[in-house]
Write a protein that holds these residues in place. Structure first.
Motif, PDB file in Angstrom:
ATOM      1  N   VAL A   1       0.841  -1.197   0.000  1.00 27.13           N
ATOM      2  CA  VAL A   1       0.000   0.000   0.000  1.00 27.13           C
ATOM      3  C   VAL A   1       0.881   1.255   0.000  1.00 27.13           C
ATOM      4  O   VAL A   1       0.587   2.233  -0.691  1.00 27.13           O
ATOM      5  CB  VAL A   1      -0.962  -0.014   1.208  1.00 27.13           C
ATOM      6  N   ALA A   2       1.991   1.207   0.722  1.00 24.41           N
ATOM      7  CA  ALA A   2       2.907   2.353   0.783  1.00 24.41           C
ATOM      8  C   ALA A   2       3.527   2.654  -0.582  1.00 24.41           C
ATOM      9  O   ALA A   2       3.923   3.788  -0.846  1.00 24.41           O
ATOM     10  CB  ALA A   2       4.004   2.088   1.813  1.00 24.41           C
ATOM     11  N   MET A   3       3.617   1.651  -1.465  1.00 26.25           N
ATOM     12  CA  MET A   3       4.205   1.855  -2.793  1.00 26.25           C
ATOM     13  C   MET A   3       3.224   2.519  -3.767  1.00 26.25           C
ATOM     14  O   MET A   3       3.653   3.045  -4.799  1.00 26.25           O
ATOM     15  CB  MET A   3       4.664   0.508  -3.373  1.00 26.25           C
ATOM     16  N   ASN A   4       1.937   2.520  -3.467  1.00 22.39           N
ATOM     17  CA  ASN A   4       0.953   3.050  -4.413  1.00 22.39           C
ATOM     18  C   ASN A   4       1.224   4.480  -4.869  1.00 22.39           C
ATOM     19  O   ASN A   4       1.216   4.745  -6.071  1.00 22.39           O
ATOM     20  CB  ASN A   4      -0.462   2.915  -3.852  1.00 22.39           C
ATOM     21  N   PRO A   5       1.478   5.443  -3.955  1.00 21.74           N
ATOM     22  CA  PRO A   5       1.744   6.807  -4.430  1.00 21.74           C
ATOM     23  C   PRO A   5       3.007   6.883  -5.285  1.00 21.74           C
ATOM     24  O   PRO A   5       3.058   7.643  -6.254  1.00 21.74           O
ATOM     25  CB  PRO A   5       1.916   7.626  -3.141  1.00 21.74           C
ATOM     26  N   PHE A   6       4.002   6.075  -4.945  1.00 20.26           N
ATOM     27  CA  PHE A   6       5.235   6.064  -5.725  1.00 20.26           C
ATOM     28  C   PHE A   6       4.967   5.537  -7.136  1.00 20.26           C
ATOM     29  O   PHE A   6       5.463   6.084  -8.120  1.00 20.26           O
ATOM     30  CB  PHE A   6       6.300   5.220  -5.013  1.00 20.26           C
ATOM     31  N   VAL A  42      11.008  -8.128  -5.851  1.00 14.67           N
ATOM     32  CA  VAL A  42      10.175  -8.426  -4.683  1.00 14.67           C
ATOM     33  C   VAL A  42      10.556  -7.449  -3.577  1.00 14.67           C
ATOM     34  O   VAL A  42      11.737  -7.290  -3.269  1.00 14.67           O
ATOM     35  CB  VAL A  42      10.382  -9.886  -4.211  1.00 14.67           C
ATOM     36  N   GLY A  43       9.553  -6.787  -3.016  1.00 14.23           N
ATOM     37  CA  GLY A  43       9.802  -5.856  -1.917  1.00 14.23           C
ATOM     38  C   GLY A  43       9.552  -4.417  -2.317  1.00 14.23           C
ATOM     39  O   GLY A  43       9.518  -4.073  -3.493  1.00 14.23           O
ATOM     40  N   ALA A  44       9.376  -3.582  -1.307  1.00 14.41           N
ATOM     41  CA  ALA A  44       9.107  -2.159  -1.508  1.00 14.41           C
ATOM     42  C   ALA A  44      10.435  -1.412  -1.598  1.00 14.41           C
ATOM     43  O   ALA A  44      10.991  -0.999  -0.591  1.00 14.41           O
ATOM     44  CB  ALA A  44       8.246  -1.616  -0.366  1.00 14.41           C
ATOM     45  N   ASN A  45      10.952  -1.285  -2.812  1.00  8.41           N
ATOM     46  CA  ASN A  45      12.230  -0.631  -3.032  1.00  8.41           C
ATOM     47  C   ASN A  45      12.069   0.377  -4.172  1.00  8.41           C
ATOM     48  O   ASN A  45      12.324   0.059  -5.335  1.00  8.41           O
ATOM     49  CB  ASN A  45      13.301  -1.685  -3.365  1.00  8.41           C
ATOM     50  N   PRO A  46      11.623   1.611  -3.846  1.00  4.37           N
ATOM     51  CA  PRO A  46      11.327   2.604  -4.881  1.00  4.37           C
ATOM     52  C   PRO A  46      12.494   2.888  -5.822  1.00  4.37           C
ATOM     53  O   PRO A  46      12.302   2.975  -7.031  1.00  4.37           O
ATOM     54  CB  PRO A  46      10.952   3.857  -4.087  1.00  4.37           C
ATOM     55  N   ASP A  47      13.702   3.028  -5.283  1.00  4.21           N
ATOM     56  CA  ASP A  47      14.849   3.350  -6.137  1.00  4.21           C
ATOM     57  C   ASP A  47      15.137   2.236  -7.124  1.00  4.21           C
ATOM     58  O   ASP A  47      15.402   2.470  -8.303  1.00  4.21           O
ATOM     59  CB  ASP A  47      16.107   3.623  -5.297  1.00  4.21           C
ATOM     60  N   GLU A  48      15.054   1.001  -6.657  1.00  3.10           N
ATOM     61  CA  GLU A  48      15.362  -0.136  -7.518  1.00  3.10           C
ATOM     62  C   GLU A  48      14.302  -0.315  -8.602  1.00  3.10           C
ATOM     63  O   GLU A  48      14.632  -0.579  -9.756  1.00  3.10           O
ATOM     64  CB  GLU A  48      15.500  -1.418  -6.682  1.00  3.10           C
ATOM     65  N   ILE A  49      13.028  -0.145  -8.273  1.00  3.47           N
ATOM     66  CA  ILE A  49      11.995  -0.320  -9.298  1.00  3.47           C
ATOM     67  C   ILE A  49      12.144   0.767 -10.364  1.00  3.47           C
ATOM     68  O   ILE A  49      11.985   0.503 -11.557  1.00  3.47           O
ATOM     69  CB  ILE A  49      10.557  -0.387  -8.703  1.00  3.47           C
ATOM     70  N   LYS A  50      12.486   1.978  -9.958  1.00  2.00           N
ATOM     71  CA  LYS A  50      12.687   3.064 -10.935  1.00  2.00           C
ATOM     72  C   LYS A  50      13.853   2.722 -11.860  1.00  2.00           C
ATOM     73  O   LYS A  50      13.767   2.887 -13.078  1.00  2.00           O
ATOM     74  CB  LYS A  50      12.942   4.382 -10.205  1.00  2.00           C
TER      75      LYS A  50
END
Length: 125
Positions: free
Chosen positions: A48-53, A102-110
Motif C-alpha cells: 500500500v505504501a508503494m501506491n503513491p510512488f 520483490v519488496g518495496a524498493n522505490p529506487d530499484e523499481i525506478k
C-alpha cells in the motif's frame, strides 16, 4: 500548463478480471508496450505504501502501462507468475516477463523501469 488543461493522469490499470489481465498481456505482445505489474494486497502495508510512488512513476514513464493486481482477488494470476510475497513487481515486454522485483524498493523499481525502456528486444550474443 494552460488553465483549461487537466493534469496528465497516470496510466494505472486496476485488474478487475483475468480477461483484463489477458487483454493487456496480448496488447503488450502485439504492440510491444512495456508493462509493470504491481502485485499487491490491501492488508500488506509495504504494498500500500508503494501506491503513491507507482502513481508518480506512471506520470513520469507515460509510455509504460502500469497494472495493479490484488493477489487476494486474483490468486490464479499470482500463482501463474509465482508471486509469493507482496509487493512483487513484474516487468513485462512483448508479453514476456523480463524482470522481477520483490519488496518495496522505490529506487530499484525506478532503475529497473529505466532499464526496461532502454533495453532492446534484440539480444546480441
Amino acid at each position: 500548463m494552460d488553465a483549461d488543461q487537466e493534469p496528465p493522469k497516470p496510466r494505472i490499470v486496476k485488474i478487475n478480471s483475468t480477461e483484463t489481465w489477458d487483454s493487456h498481456l496480448q496488447q503488450s505482445k502485439s504492440d510491444g508496450t512495456p508493462m509493470v505489474a504491481h502485485f499487491t494486497a490491501s492488508w500488506c502495508i509495504p504494498s500500500v505504501a508503494m501506491n503513491p510512488f507507482i502513481e508518480d512513476l506512471a506520470l513520469v514513464f507515460n509510455d509504460i502501462i502500469f497494472l495493479t493486481v490484488d493477489v487476494d482477488d486474483f490468486k490464479e494470476i499470482a500463482n501463474k507468475y509465482e508471486v509469493k510475497a507482496m509487493p512483487t513487481f513484474l516487468l513485462i515486454k512483448e508479453g514476456v516477463v523480463v524482470g522481477r522485483l520483490v519488496g518495496a524498493n522505490p529506487d530499484e523499481i525506478k532503475k529497473r523501469i529505466e532499464t526496461l525502456l532502454q533495453s532492446n528486444s534484440q539480444f546480441v550474443v
